[in-house]
Scaffold this motif. Structure first.
Motif, short mmCIF file in Angstrom:
data_model
loop_
_atom_site.label_atom_id
_atom_site.label_comp_id
_atom_site.label_asym_id
_atom_site.label_seq_id
_atom_site.Cartn_x
_atom_site.Cartn_y
_atom_site.Cartn_z
N ALA A 114 24.57 -0.03 -69.89
CA ALA A 114 24.22 -0.30 -71.29
C ALA A 114 23.46 0.87 -71.90
N GLU A 115 22.53 1.45 -71.14
CA GLU A 115 21.79 2.61 -71.63
C GLU A 115 22.74 3.78 -71.88
N ALA A 116 23.67 3.99 -70.96
CA ALA A 116 24.61 5.10 -71.10
C ALA A 116 25.49 4.92 -72.31
N ILE A 354 30.11 11.18 -72.16
CA ILE A 354 31.12 10.22 -71.73
C ILE A 354 31.34 10.31 -70.22
N ASP A 355 31.17 11.51 -69.65
CA ASP A 355 31.26 11.66 -68.20
C ASP A 355 30.08 10.99 -67.51
N GLY A 356 28.90 11.12 -68.13
CA GLY A 356 27.72 10.43 -67.60
C GLY A 356 27.88 8.92 -67.64
N LEU A 357 28.49 8.43 -68.72
CA LEU A 357 28.75 6.99 -68.85
C LEU A 357 29.73 6.52 -67.78
N ARG A 380 35.46 0.91 -64.89
CA ARG A 380 35.35 1.46 -66.24
C ARG A 380 34.17 0.86 -66.99
N PRO A 381 33.51 1.63 -67.84
CA PRO A 381 32.46 1.05 -68.69
C PRO A 381 33.08 0.09 -69.70
N PRO A 382 32.35 -0.95 -70.08
CA PRO A 382 32.91 -1.96 -70.98
C PRO A 382 33.50 -1.38 -72.26
N MET A 383 32.86 -0.38 -72.86
CA MET A 383 33.36 0.15 -74.13
C MET A 383 34.65 0.93 -74.00
N LEU A 384 35.08 1.22 -72.76
CA LEU A 384 36.31 1.98 -72.54
C LEU A 384 37.41 1.15 -71.88
N ARG A 385 37.18 -0.15 -71.77
CA ARG A 385 38.19 -1.01 -71.14
C ARG A 385 39.24 -1.44 -72.16
#
Length: 385
Positions: A114-116, A354-357, A380-385
């Motif tokens: 979430a922070e990322a 985005i790489d850090g996320l 995958r991070p939620p925002m990129l699913r």
């Protein structure tokens, strides 16, 4: 290009990573080391900063004082490097990004997904650069590997084998050494130790070279030293976005292994292998052909490799030179941003927020999988699913 002003938070006297950043940032004459908050001990940090040439009024006691002192200056720092313990990265990166500073953060970028995600969105909204120091992507031949894969030399990538294994935390008697202990303390390191510290370098390398991202993974974590709350060894199987499989091993108890960052990429038409401890050679084997050694500095490689090659052929290339390529990229990107021009395309390969996320999402996924005896989970991070 006029010199840019650079500031550093953390990385004080006795730091493992601080000298590498200072050498790298200064190597090309693109940055002037102008401001710092180097140590949790304010007096010690200020004193050390002045031995490095920082003016007294810009040798700050902590990052909050540095932010307050720099944000309204006409000559404020153009780039801030964050080289503090993991648990502080988010707060500092958020504060400086909100004030419109460009930031290079040590990895992992945050402690939570979430922070990322918040930092990625914030940097995009502010129009600032937020980079993450996956510094090994700065090596000339790593960039050549990336170029070879991108132009189709290997054909479709089938398999990636990535490792980052060392043995420097293998002594149980050293478990209470404060320089070691914090890495296995969830309050300071987060949910993962070895994978978050070293394994994500191997994962980032796999993605950086192949152009594919982790989609799902299965992980096995182990604590070879039973007193440790967090893992000191991990093995992952990863399904990548382009169809490749990645096999990743990372360890801090592999006695006899030194640095241990290695990568192999196998495609339909050939295979590549490279080791950080021998960075001047890239081994390329075409299908049904003989192995060729590609020497760094030979010239006429890819434009990305030629740009990142700093010393003549046959001389050793080291980690600070790889880090310096990240700073060189950032200098070009920041200068282009300041003057409203398009940056050199070869200077856009630095690791981004985005790489850090993606790395943070993979860390959390690996922890989740390991707790469930290796069940496959979404990486995958939620925002990129």
């Amino acid at each position: 290009m006029a010199r840019l002003n650079w500031g550093m938070i953390g990385g004080g006297e006795g730091s493992q990573i601080g000298p590498a950043h200072r050498i790298s940032a200064g190597l090309d004459g693109k940055f002037n080391f102008a401001a710092s908050a180097l140590d949790i001990d304010a007096a010690k940090g200020k004193a050390f900063a002045q031995t490095l040439g920082i003016e007294g009024d810009r040798a700050y006691g902590d990052w909050r004082e540095m932010l307050a002192g720099e944000k309204d200056r006409a000559d404020r720092v153009d780039l801030v490097t964050i080289a503090t313990p993991n648990s502080t990265h988010f707060e500092i990166a958020k504060a400086f990004t909100e004030e419109g500073f460009h930031v290079l953060c040590e990895k992992p970028m945050t402690m939570t997904v979430a922070e990322a995600e918040e930092l990625v969105k914030l940097a995009e909204a502010k129009g600032t650069i937020l980079a993450v120091n996956y510094g090994y992507s700065g090596y000339s031949l790593v960039r050549h590997m990336r170029a070879m894969v991108a132009r189709g030399d290997l054909g479709k990538v089938r398999l990636i084998k990535a490792e980052f294994a060392h043995g420097f935390h293998a002594d149980e008697a050293d478990a209470d050494n404060p320089r070691v202990r914090w890495r296995y303390d969830p309050d300071l390191a987060g949910v993962s130790a070895q994978f978050a510290d070293c394994g994500i370098h191997a994962l980032h390398m796999a993605s950086y070279v192949s152009g594919q991202e982790a989609e799902t993974l299965s992980a096995d974590f182990a604590s070879g030293i039973p007193s440790r709350t967090l893992e000191d060894d991990a093995m992952l199987n990863i399904k990548m976005s382009g169809g490749a499989r990645c096999r990743l091993w990372t360890s801090s108890i592999a006695i006899g292994r030194m640095h241990g960052l290695n990568i192999q990429v196998f495609g339909e038409r050939g295979g590549l292998r490279w080791a950080q401890e021998q960075p001047n050679q890239l081994f390329w084997t075409p299908l049904n052909g003989r192995t060729e050694i590609i020497e760094r500095g030979a010239g006429n490689l890819s434009p990305e490799a030629d740009r990142a090659s700093r010393v003549t052929i046959g001389h050793a290339e080291g980690m600070p030179l790889a880090f310096a390529n990240i700073y060189l990229d950032l200098a070009e990107a920041i200068s282009a941003h300041k003057h409203g021009r398009t940056a050199d395309s070869a200077a856009t390969q630095y690791p981004k927020a985005i790489d850090g996320l993606r790395s943070m999402a993979a860390i959390v996924a690996a922890v989740d999988s390991a707790k469930q005896q290796g069940v496959w989970v979404d990486a995958r991070p939620p925002m990129l699913r």
